[in-house]
Design a protein around this motif. Structure first.
Motif, PDB file in Angstrom:
ATOM      1  N   UNK A  42       0.823  -1.164  -0.069  1.00 14.36           N
ATOM      2  CA  UNK A  42      -0.012  -0.025   0.115  1.00 14.36           C
ATOM      3  C   UNK A  42       0.868   0.989   0.030  1.00 14.36           C
ATOM      4  N   UNK A  43       0.724   2.190  -0.900  1.00 14.73           N
ATOM      5  CA  UNK A  43       1.661   3.373  -1.085  1.00 14.73           C
ATOM      6  C   UNK A  43       0.716   4.432  -0.734  1.00 14.73           C
ATOM      7  N   UNK A  44      -0.761   4.357  -0.735  1.00 15.74           N
ATOM      8  CA  UNK A  44      -1.241   5.438  -0.288  1.00 15.74           C
ATOM      9  C   UNK A  44      -2.710   5.090   0.209  1.00 15.74           C
ATOM     10  N   UNK A  45      -3.579   5.524   1.041  1.00  8.33           N
ATOM     11  CA  UNK A  45      -4.706   5.289   1.368  1.00  8.33           C
ATOM     12  C   UNK A  45      -5.472   6.482   2.012  1.00  8.33           C
ATOM     13  N   UNK A  46      -6.819   6.426   1.832  1.00  8.79           N
ATOM     14  CA  UNK A  46      -7.544   7.608   2.248  1.00  8.79           C
ATOM     15  C   UNK A  46      -9.058   7.305   2.135  1.00  8.79           C
ATOM     16  N   UNK A  47      -9.800   8.314   2.129  1.00  5.47           N
ATOM     17  CA  UNK A  47     -11.277   8.407   1.799  1.00  5.47           C
ATOM     18  C   UNK A  47     -11.584   9.556   0.873  1.00  5.47           C
ATOM     19  N   UNK A  48     -12.467   9.310   0.141  1.00  9.69           N
ATOM     20  CA  UNK A  48     -13.006  10.348  -0.879  1.00  9.69           C
ATOM     21  C   UNK A  48     -13.642  11.663  -0.039  1.00  9.69           C
ATOM     22  N   UNK A  49     -13.452  12.840  -0.518  1.00 11.09           N
ATOM     23  CA  UNK A  49     -13.730  13.930   0.202  1.00 11.09           C
ATOM     24  C   UNK A  49     -15.376  14.232  -0.291  1.00 11.09           C
ATOM     25  N   UNK A  50     -15.844  15.336   0.228  1.00  9.08           N
ATOM     26  CA  UNK A  50     -17.223  15.576   0.028  1.00  9.08           C
ATOM     27  C   UNK A  50     -17.835  15.683  -1.535  1.00  9.08           C
ATOM     28  N   UNK A  51     -16.813  15.805  -2.384  1.00  5.36           N
ATOM     29  CA  UNK A  51     -16.979  15.727  -3.860  1.00  5.36           C
ATOM     30  C   UNK A  51     -16.777  14.243  -4.392  1.00  5.36           C
ATOM     31  N   UNK A  52     -16.500  13.557  -3.581  1.00  2.00           N
ATOM     32  CA  UNK A  52     -15.938  12.036  -4.030  1.00  2.00           C
ATOM     33  C   UNK A  52     -14.757  11.997  -4.572  1.00  2.00           C
TER      34      UNK A  52
END
Length: 99
Positions: free
Chosen positions: A29-39
């Motif tokens: 895994x080189x990056x991870x996160x969640x989509x913002x309020x605009x997806x």
């Protein structure tokens, strides 16, 4: 090289806010996160080679045939921008190389 994604929920016609996404290279895994309020997720810089972007659709959609969407792509221009959008519904998804 920069990477971004934009996830749209085809059922609601709205951006898929809060969807977990990770970017993998060589099994790591080189990056991870969640989509913002605009997806959207933007600003990841994974480098050249073959990558997998993994969308945790099972946690986002209540009932889905696809609990995970995996898109594998090749970065050939380390100085370029790679945008991988996802149009999502419980029983289908679509993607393409964006700009």
């Amino acid at each position: 090289m920069s990477f971004s994604t934009h996830v749209l929920d085809a059922v609601t016609g709205r951006p898929a806010e809060g969807l977990r996404v990770r970017l993998e290279h060589d099994g790591r895994v080189v990056a991870e996160g969640r989509t913002d309020d605009d997806g959207r997720i933007k600003g990841w810089t994974p480098g050249a080679g073959v990558h997998r972007v993994v969308f945790d659709t099972g946690a986002y959609l209540k009932d889905t045939f696809y609990p995970e969407v995996v898109i594998t792509f090749t970065v050939t221009d380390p100085g370029g921008h790679y945008h991988v959008p996802l149009l999502l519904s419980p029983y289908a998804y679509s993607t393409y190389r964006g700009s």
